[in-house]
Design a protein around this motif. Sequence first.
Motif, PDB file in Angstrom:
ATOM      1  N   GLN A 104       0.836  -1.201   0.000  1.00  0.00           N
ATOM      2  CA  GLN A 104       0.000   0.000   0.000  1.00  0.00           C
ATOM      3  C   GLN A 104       0.878   1.261   0.000  1.00  0.00           C
ATOM      4  OE1 GLN A 104      -3.541   0.226  -0.113  1.00  0.00           O
ATOM      5  NE2 GLN A 104      -3.256  -1.893  -0.721  1.00  0.00           N
ATOM      6  N   GLU A 105       1.962   1.227   0.758  1.00  0.00           N
ATOM      7  CA  GLU A 105       2.882   2.371   0.778  1.00  0.00           C
ATOM      8  C   GLU A 105       3.488   2.612  -0.596  1.00  0.00           C
ATOM      9  OE1 GLU A 105       5.886   3.206   3.900  1.00  0.00           O
ATOM     10  OE2 GLU A 105       5.088   1.367   4.801  1.00  0.00           O
ATOM     11  N   LEU A 106       4.013   1.536  -1.199  1.00  0.00           N
ATOM     12  CA  LEU A 106       4.656   1.678  -2.505  1.00  0.00           C
ATOM     13  C   LEU A 106       3.647   2.085  -3.571  1.00  0.00           C
ATOM     14  CD1 LEU A 106       7.126  -1.359  -2.507  1.00  0.00           C
ATOM     15  CD2 LEU A 106       7.575   1.016  -1.868  1.00  0.00           C
ATOM     16  N   ALA A 107       2.476   1.480  -3.542  1.00  0.00           N
ATOM     17  CA  ALA A 107       1.432   1.831  -4.511  1.00  0.00           C
ATOM     18  C   ALA A 107       1.012   3.284  -4.352  1.00  0.00           C
ATOM     19  CB  ALA A 107       0.236   0.899  -4.357  1.00  0.00           C
ATOM     20  N   GLY A 108       1.020   3.779  -3.116  1.00  0.00           N
ATOM     21  CA  GLY A 108       0.710   5.189  -2.883  1.00  0.00           C
ATOM     22  C   GLY A 108       1.718   6.109  -3.552  1.00  0.00           C
ATOM     23  N   ILE A 109       2.981   5.740  -3.510  1.00  0.00           N
ATOM     24  CA  ILE A 109       4.027   6.524  -4.174  1.00  0.00           C
ATOM     25  C   ILE A 109       3.770   6.570  -5.679  1.00  0.00           C
ATOM     26  CG2 ILE A 109       6.492   6.557  -4.773  1.00  0.00           C
ATOM     27  CD1 ILE A 109       7.007   5.345  -1.969  1.00  0.00           C
ATOM     28  N   LEU A 110       3.302   5.450  -6.231  1.00  0.00           N
ATOM     29  CA  LEU A 110       3.071   5.340  -7.671  1.00  0.00           C
ATOM     30  C   LEU A 110       1.698   5.855  -8.108  1.00  0.00           C
ATOM     31  CD1 LEU A 110       4.432   1.724  -8.106  1.00  0.00           C
ATOM     32  CD2 LEU A 110       5.511   3.804  -8.978  1.00  0.00           C
ATOM     33  N   SER A 111       0.867   6.262  -7.158  1.00  0.00           N
ATOM     34  CA  SER A 111      -0.538   6.610  -7.441  1.00  0.00           C
ATOM     35  C   SER A 111      -1.259   5.424  -8.068  1.00  0.00           C
ATOM     36  CB  SER A 111      -0.627   7.835  -8.357  1.00  0.00           C
ATOM     37  OG  SER A 111      -0.021   8.939  -7.756  1.00  0.00           O
ATOM     38  N   ALA A 112      -0.949   4.239  -7.571  1.00  0.00           N
ATOM     39  CA  ALA A 112      -1.535   3.009  -8.112  1.00  0.00           C
ATOM     40  C   ALA A 112      -2.344   2.251  -7.063  1.00  0.00           C
ATOM     41  CB  ALA A 112      -0.417   2.112  -8.660  1.00  0.00           C
ATOM     42  N   LYS A 113      -2.590   2.878  -5.939  1.00  0.00           N
ATOM     43  CA  LYS A 113      -3.348   2.224  -4.867  1.00  0.00           C
ATOM     44  C   LYS A 113      -4.824   2.183  -5.257  1.00  0.00           C
ATOM     45  CE  LYS A 113      -3.359   4.072  -0.595  1.00  0.00           C
ATOM     46  NZ  LYS A 113      -2.949   4.331   0.780  1.00  0.00           N
ATOM     47  N   PRO A 114      -5.434   1.003  -5.216  1.00  0.00           N
ATOM     48  CA  PRO A 114      -6.850   0.923  -5.589  1.00  0.00           C
ATOM     49  C   PRO A 114      -7.727   1.735  -4.634  1.00  0.00           C
ATOM     50  CG  PRO A 114      -5.885  -1.273  -5.405  1.00  0.00           C
ATOM     51  CD  PRO A 114      -4.884  -0.304  -4.875  1.00  0.00           C
ATOM     52  N   PRO A 115      -8.575   2.603  -5.172  1.00  0.00           N
ATOM     53  CA  PRO A 115      -9.482   3.385  -4.317  1.00  0.00           C
ATOM     54  C   PRO A 115     -10.679   2.507  -3.922  1.00  0.00           C
ATOM     55  CG  PRO A 115      -9.780   4.009  -6.602  1.00  0.00           C
ATOM     56  CD  PRO A 115      -8.672   3.000  -6.571  1.00  0.00           C
ATOM     57  N   ILE A 116     -10.570   1.850  -2.803  1.00  0.00           N
ATOM     58  CA  ILE A 116     -11.548   0.844  -2.387  1.00  0.00           C
ATOM     59  C   ILE A 116     -12.967   1.408  -2.315  1.00  0.00           C
ATOM     60  CG2 ILE A 116     -12.214  -0.749  -0.536  1.00  0.00           C
ATOM     61  CD1 ILE A 116      -9.795  -1.689  -2.176  1.00  0.00           C
ATOM     62  N   LEU A 117     -13.136   2.590  -1.767  1.00  0.00           N
ATOM     63  CA  LEU A 117     -14.484   3.155  -1.658  1.00  0.00           C
ATOM     64  C   LEU A 117     -15.121   3.345  -3.032  1.00  0.00           C
ATOM     65  CD1 LEU A 117     -14.074   5.676   1.288  1.00  0.00           C
ATOM     66  CD2 LEU A 117     -15.126   3.404   1.317  1.00  0.00           C
ATOM     67  N   LYS A 118     -14.354   3.866  -3.979  1.00  0.00           N
ATOM     68  CA  LYS A 118     -14.878   4.020  -5.343  1.00  0.00           C
ATOM     69  C   LYS A 118     -15.176   2.662  -5.962  1.00  0.00           C
ATOM     70  CE  LYS A 118     -12.783   8.428  -6.582  1.00  0.00           C
ATOM     71  NZ  LYS A 118     -11.858   9.121  -7.466  1.00  0.00           N
ATOM     72  N   PHE A 132     -10.326  -8.195   0.758  1.00  0.00           N
ATOM     73  CA  PHE A 132     -10.244  -9.398   1.595  1.00  0.00           C
ATOM     74  C   PHE A 132      -9.401 -10.527   1.004  1.00  0.00           C
ATOM     75  CE2 PHE A 132     -14.339  -7.401   2.778  1.00  0.00           C
ATOM     76  CZ  PHE A 132     -13.989  -7.058   4.068  1.00  0.00           C
ATOM     77  N   GLY A 133      -8.998 -10.395  -0.240  1.00  0.00           N
ATOM     78  CA  GLY A 133      -8.162 -11.419  -0.863  1.00  0.00           C
ATOM     79  C   GLY A 133      -6.696 -11.134  -0.613  1.00  0.00           C
ATOM     80  N   PRO A 134      -5.838 -11.977  -1.139  1.00  0.00           N
ATOM     81  CA  PRO A 134      -4.395 -11.737  -0.976  1.00  0.00           C
ATOM     82  C   PRO A 134      -3.960 -10.519  -1.796  1.00  0.00           C
ATOM     83  CG  PRO A 134      -4.769 -13.566  -2.476  1.00  0.00           C
ATOM     84  CD  PRO A 134      -6.112 -13.171  -1.936  1.00  0.00           C
ATOM     85  N   ALA A 135      -2.927  -9.859  -1.325  1.00  0.00           N
ATOM     86  CA  ALA A 135      -2.370  -8.723  -2.064  1.00  0.00           C
ATOM     87  C   ALA A 135      -1.560  -9.274  -3.229  1.00  0.00           C
ATOM     88  CB  ALA A 135      -1.488  -7.883  -1.153  1.00  0.00           C
ATOM     89  N   ILE A 136      -2.013  -8.999  -4.444  1.00  0.00           N
ATOM     90  CA  ILE A 136      -1.311  -9.483  -5.631  1.00  0.00           C
ATOM     91  C   ILE A 136      -0.969  -8.295  -6.529  1.00  0.00           C
ATOM     92  CG2 ILE A 136      -2.387 -11.771  -5.521  1.00  0.00           C
ATOM     93  CD1 ILE A 136      -4.201 -10.884  -7.850  1.00  0.00           C
ATOM     94  N   PRO A 137       0.058  -8.428  -7.370  1.00  0.00           N
ATOM     95  CA  PRO A 137       0.491  -7.303  -8.206  1.00  0.00           C
ATOM     96  C   PRO A 137      -0.614  -6.726  -9.097  1.00  0.00           C
ATOM     97  CG  PRO A 137       2.137  -9.034  -8.254  1.00  0.00           C
ATOM     98  CD  PRO A 137       0.949  -9.590  -7.511  1.00  0.00           C
ATOM     99  N   ALA A 138      -1.521  -7.555  -9.570  1.00  0.00           N
ATOM    100  CA  ALA A 138      -2.565  -7.065 -10.471  1.00  0.00           C
ATOM    101  C   ALA A 138      -3.412  -5.970  -9.828  1.00  0.00           C
ATOM    102  CB  ALA A 138      -3.452  -8.222 -10.919  1.00  0.00           C
ATOM    103  N   GLN A 139      -3.568  -5.994  -8.511  1.00  0.00           N
ATOM    104  CA  GLN A 139      -4.343  -4.943  -7.833  1.00  0.00           C
ATOM    105  C   GLN A 139      -3.726  -3.569  -8.076  1.00  0.00           C
ATOM    106  OE1 GLN A 139      -4.368  -5.891  -3.696  1.00  0.00           O
ATOM    107  NE2 GLN A 139      -5.764  -7.610  -3.940  1.00  0.00           N
ATOM    108  N   TYR A 140      -2.417  -3.540  -8.245  1.00  0.00           N
ATOM    109  CA  TYR A 140      -1.709  -2.284  -8.404  1.00  0.00           C
ATOM    110  C   TYR A 140      -1.484  -1.940  -9.878  1.00  0.00           C
ATOM    111  CZ  TYR A 140      -1.386  -3.421  -3.581  1.00  0.00           C
ATOM    112  OH  TYR A 140      -1.731  -3.774  -2.298  1.00  0.00           O
ATOM    113  N   ARG A 141      -2.211  -2.661 -10.745  1.00  0.00           N
ATOM    114  CA  ARG A 141      -2.253  -2.349 -12.174  1.00  0.00           C
ATOM    115  C   ARG A 141      -3.652  -1.905 -12.590  1.00  0.00           C
ATOM    116  NH1 ARG A 141       2.801  -2.035 -14.612  1.00  0.00           N
ATOM    117  NH2 ARG A 141       4.129  -3.600 -13.681  1.00  0.00           N
ATOM    118  N   LEU A 142      -4.555  -1.782 -11.618  1.00  0.00           N
ATOM    119  CA  LEU A 142      -5.918  -1.326 -11.901  1.00  0.00           C
ATOM    120  C   LEU A 142      -5.945   0.177 -12.178  1.00  0.00           C
ATOM    121  CD1 LEU A 142      -7.728  -3.307  -9.070  1.00  0.00           C
ATOM    122  CD2 LEU A 142      -8.093  -3.645 -11.529  1.00  0.00           C
TER     123      LEU A 142
END
Length: 170
Positions: A104-118, A132-142
């Motif tokens: 989540q920290e690294l994705a925040g730097i990249l502006s790639a953190k999934p906006p869960i509420l949206k 609720f699933g495992p953290a996988i790289p594809a989440q940070y490609r959304l």
Amino acid sequence: MKCNFIQDKSIIPDNCEDIAMYKHIFPINDPKHTIAFVNYLRVLGSVLPTSELQSRVIASVFAGRTKLPSQEKMRVDVQNHKKRITNQWGNCVVPKEFVHFYYQELAGILSAKPPILKLILKDRELAMKCLFGPAIPAQYRLFGPHANYSVARKSVLDLNLVSDNEVMAH
């Protein structure tokens, strides 16, 4: 960690405990930010997705798309991380991180953190997998740079979790 190719010991000292790296990647005493390390930490989870996210941050910084904070802000961040790690794990030479929080920290730097509420409003099924699933790289490609929503979404939704019992049966 020994880096004999780095002559300036203020950047990478011989004593591992004295290494100060922003987000466990960038030595804070490197004024030009021309050196970075991948996987100088113990993640409690998968190493390869960690390497990918760290590499994306490094590429973004080296390409000039992401600017690192001031040396003082990085120093404060490193000190806070060290305190937190010491509180969780005691004194350890190589820092440890839980992958989900670190991603989540690294994705925040990249502006790639999934906006869960949206996502909950737009795509509830995907939001639940991300939450609720495992953290996988594809989440940070959304979202963010080099995002491919449809392919990343399919990867997240197609992930089939295998239980310990199923693994033991084979």
